[in-house]
Design an enzyme around this catalytic site. Sequence first.
Site, PDB file in Angstrom:
ATOM      1  N   GLY A 117       5.053   2.641   5.615  1.00  0.00           N
ATOM      2  CA  GLY A 117       5.544   1.309   5.315  1.00  0.00           C
ATOM      3  C   GLY A 117       7.070   1.207   5.246  1.00  0.00           C
ATOM      4  O   GLY A 117       7.737   2.106   4.726  1.00  0.00           O
ATOM      5  N   GLU A 118       7.585   0.095   5.764  1.00  0.00           N
ATOM      6  CA  GLU A 118       9.031  -0.174   5.662  1.00  0.00           C
ATOM      7  C   GLU A 118       9.437  -0.495   4.232  1.00  0.00           C
ATOM      8  O   GLU A 118      10.616  -0.525   3.911  1.00  0.00           O
ATOM      9  CB  GLU A 118       9.407  -1.335   6.581  1.00  0.00           C
ATOM     10  CG  GLU A 118       9.411  -0.920   8.031  1.00  0.00           C
ATOM     11  CD  GLU A 118       9.765  -2.051   8.985  1.00  0.00           C
ATOM     12  OE1 GLU A 118       9.880  -3.202   8.531  1.00  0.00           O
ATOM     13  OE2 GLU A 118       9.923  -1.758  10.175  1.00  0.00           O
ATOM     14  N   MET A 129      -0.529   7.589  -2.139  1.00  0.00           N
ATOM     15  CA  MET A 129      -0.689   8.187  -3.468  1.00  0.00           C
ATOM     16  C   MET A 129      -1.745   7.400  -4.267  1.00  0.00           C
ATOM     17  O   MET A 129      -1.798   7.480  -5.487  1.00  0.00           O
ATOM     18  CB  MET A 129       0.646   8.208  -4.204  1.00  0.00           C
ATOM     19  CG  MET A 129       1.676   9.083  -3.485  1.00  0.00           C
ATOM     20  SD  MET A 129       2.903   9.808  -4.539  1.00  0.00           S
ATOM     21  CE  MET A 129       3.758   8.361  -5.096  1.00  0.00           C
ATOM     22  N   GLY A 130      -2.548   6.631  -3.552  1.00  0.00           N
ATOM     23  CA  GLY A 130      -3.651   5.936  -4.207  1.00  0.00           C
ATOM     24  C   GLY A 130      -3.249   4.651  -4.907  1.00  0.00           C
ATOM     25  O   GLY A 130      -2.160   4.129  -4.688  1.00  0.00           O
ATOM     26  N   GLY A 180      -0.748  -3.686   0.768  1.00  0.00           N
ATOM     27  CA  GLY A 180       0.265  -3.001   1.573  1.00  0.00           C
ATOM     28  C   GLY A 180      -0.364  -1.796   2.267  1.00  0.00           C
ATOM     29  O   GLY A 180      -0.268  -1.635   3.491  1.00  0.00           O
ATOM     30  N   HIS A 181      -1.055  -0.956   1.488  1.00  0.00           N
ATOM     31  CA  HIS A 181      -1.751   0.201   2.067  1.00  0.00           C
ATOM     32  C   HIS A 181      -2.786  -0.269   3.083  1.00  0.00           C
ATOM     33  O   HIS A 181      -2.921   0.300   4.163  1.00  0.00           O
ATOM     34  CB  HIS A 181      -2.497   0.982   0.979  1.00  0.00           C
ATOM     35  CG  HIS A 181      -1.633   1.580  -0.084  1.00  0.00           C
ATOM     36  ND1 HIS A 181      -1.677   1.170  -1.394  1.00  0.00           N
ATOM     37  CD2 HIS A 181      -0.708   2.565  -0.045  1.00  0.00           C
ATOM     38  CE1 HIS A 181      -0.835   1.876  -2.114  1.00  0.00           C
ATOM     39  NE2 HIS A 181      -0.220   2.729  -1.321  1.00  0.00           N
ATOM     40  N   SER A 235       3.228  -2.985  -4.628  1.00  0.00           N
ATOM     41  CA  SER A 235       3.487  -1.584  -4.962  1.00  0.00           C
ATOM     42  C   SER A 235       2.508  -1.159  -6.040  1.00  0.00           C
ATOM     43  O   SER A 235       2.154  -1.969  -6.918  1.00  0.00           O
ATOM     44  CB  SER A 235       4.927  -1.454  -5.484  1.00  0.00           C
ATOM     45  OG  SER A 235       5.085  -0.235  -6.176  1.00  0.00           O
TER      46      SER A 235
HETATM   47  P1  AMP Z   1       2.470   5.113  -1.704  1.00  0.00           P
HETATM   48  O1  AMP Z   1       1.020   5.163  -2.045  1.00  0.00           O
HETATM   49  O2  AMP Z   1       3.264   4.212  -2.594  1.00  0.00           O
HETATM   50  O3  AMP Z   1       3.079   6.475  -1.538  1.00  0.00           O
HETATM   51  O4  AMP Z   1       2.560   4.419  -0.274  1.00  0.00           O
HETATM   52  C1  AMP Z   1       1.843   4.904   0.827  1.00  0.00           C
HETATM   53  C2  AMP Z   1       2.326   4.198   2.070  1.00  0.00           C
HETATM   54  O5  AMP Z   1       2.121   2.791   1.936  1.00  0.00           O
HETATM   55  C3  AMP Z   1       3.830   4.396   2.321  1.00  0.00           C
HETATM   56  O6  AMP Z   1       4.049   4.581   3.707  1.00  0.00           O
HETATM   57  C4  AMP Z   1       4.409   3.105   1.820  1.00  0.00           C
HETATM   58  O7  AMP Z   1       5.635   2.772   2.428  1.00  0.00           O
HETATM   59  C5  AMP Z   1       3.329   2.112   2.206  1.00  0.00           C
HETATM   60  N1  AMP Z   1       3.441   0.895   1.404  1.00  0.00           N
HETATM   61  C6  AMP Z   1       3.527   0.797   0.046  1.00  0.00           C
HETATM   62  N2  AMP Z   1       3.679  -0.491  -0.335  1.00  0.00           N
HETATM   63  C7  AMP Z   1       3.701  -1.220   0.805  1.00  0.00           C
HETATM   64  C8  AMP Z   1       3.844  -2.617   1.090  1.00  0.00           C
HETATM   65  N3  AMP Z   1       3.994  -3.522   0.128  1.00  0.00           N
HETATM   66  N4  AMP Z   1       3.821  -3.013   2.381  1.00  0.00           N
HETATM   67  C9  AMP Z   1       3.667  -2.108   3.386  1.00  0.00           C
HETATM   68  N5  AMP Z   1       3.526  -0.784   3.178  1.00  0.00           N
HETATM   69  C10 AMP Z   1       3.547  -0.341   1.917  1.00  0.00           C
END
Ligand code: AMP
Length: 269
Positions: free
Chosen positions: A143-144, A26-27, A32-33, A179
């Site tokens: 991501g976990e 979601m940008g 993490g991403h 995050s």
């Molecule tokens: P989001 O942009 O928050 O929807 O996350 C996109 C992907 O990145 C999802 O699969 C999340 O689980 C992963 N993700 C977000 N934060 C982390 C993190 N700190 N470590 C590993 N993966 C992450």
Amino acid sequence: MKTLLNNNELNEALYGVSNLGFVPTMGSLHKGHISLIKRSLKECSKTIVSIFVNPKQFNNKKDFINYPKNTKKDLSILKDLEVNFVYLPNKNDIYNSKRKTKIKLYKHDKVLCAKYRKGHFEGVIDVMGRLIKIIKPKKVFMGEKDFQQLYLVKKYIKKNKSIIVPCKTIRDINKLALSSRNLLLKKKELNIAGKLIKNLISFKKKLNKDRNIKKALSKKRKEIDKLYKVKIEYLELRSIKNLKVSDKIKNSKIFISYYINKVRLIDNI
Ligand code: AMP
């Protein structure tokens, strides 16, 4: 790097591409991403990253509006990583085809975030099903950090030939899981969140020796309330296999959701 702004551009660019790795986001990209993207670049011949803030997974309109957006910076990060494709769909690209079956969670899956964010995972599963159908990747990297999301996507997207690859949570030096929502916190709040997570990490290490886990968790919840003045939504030990409440530390994780001010954070340890 090719930027794909709609499904026509996507279909044209992906024609004949095999061994494609897909990282849905979601940008507001962070490390993490980036760890997911690097894994895809390593394991697959080509990598596509999507940036789509999916309105249907937000049960709270304000949360959707306030969700951080940094597309310009994201594109520069992705370019530096030498990602092959970035997909920036609009709502119509994702939602113009009707889904035959409506997503409904089983009662026993309405736990943790599913209990507190009504409709959230139905929205996540729906959009993930649609994205996978449009992109047809070989592997999807997730991501976990969002453990329940990973679990439910694996469980509910049935006719899925893509392999879902779970990736480890990346943490800041203060142990707080990275995050996009952390951008909404002030420095002081980030410190509190870091201390809370550190506290839970050492608690989990000691929990092994504790015979009454339920009691220990309830005590810890009260202690966290008092120490950090956050609003805890849940603090539970659950099995990583089926997300059932667990009383054994083996194959279990502590799941937490809490609010600092108006920002909702989740983690699992
Ligand atoms: P989001 O942009 O928050 O929807 O996350 C996109 C992907 O990145 C999802 O699969 C999340 O689980 C992963 N993700 C977000 N934060 C982390 C993190 N700190 N470590 C590993 N993966 C992450």
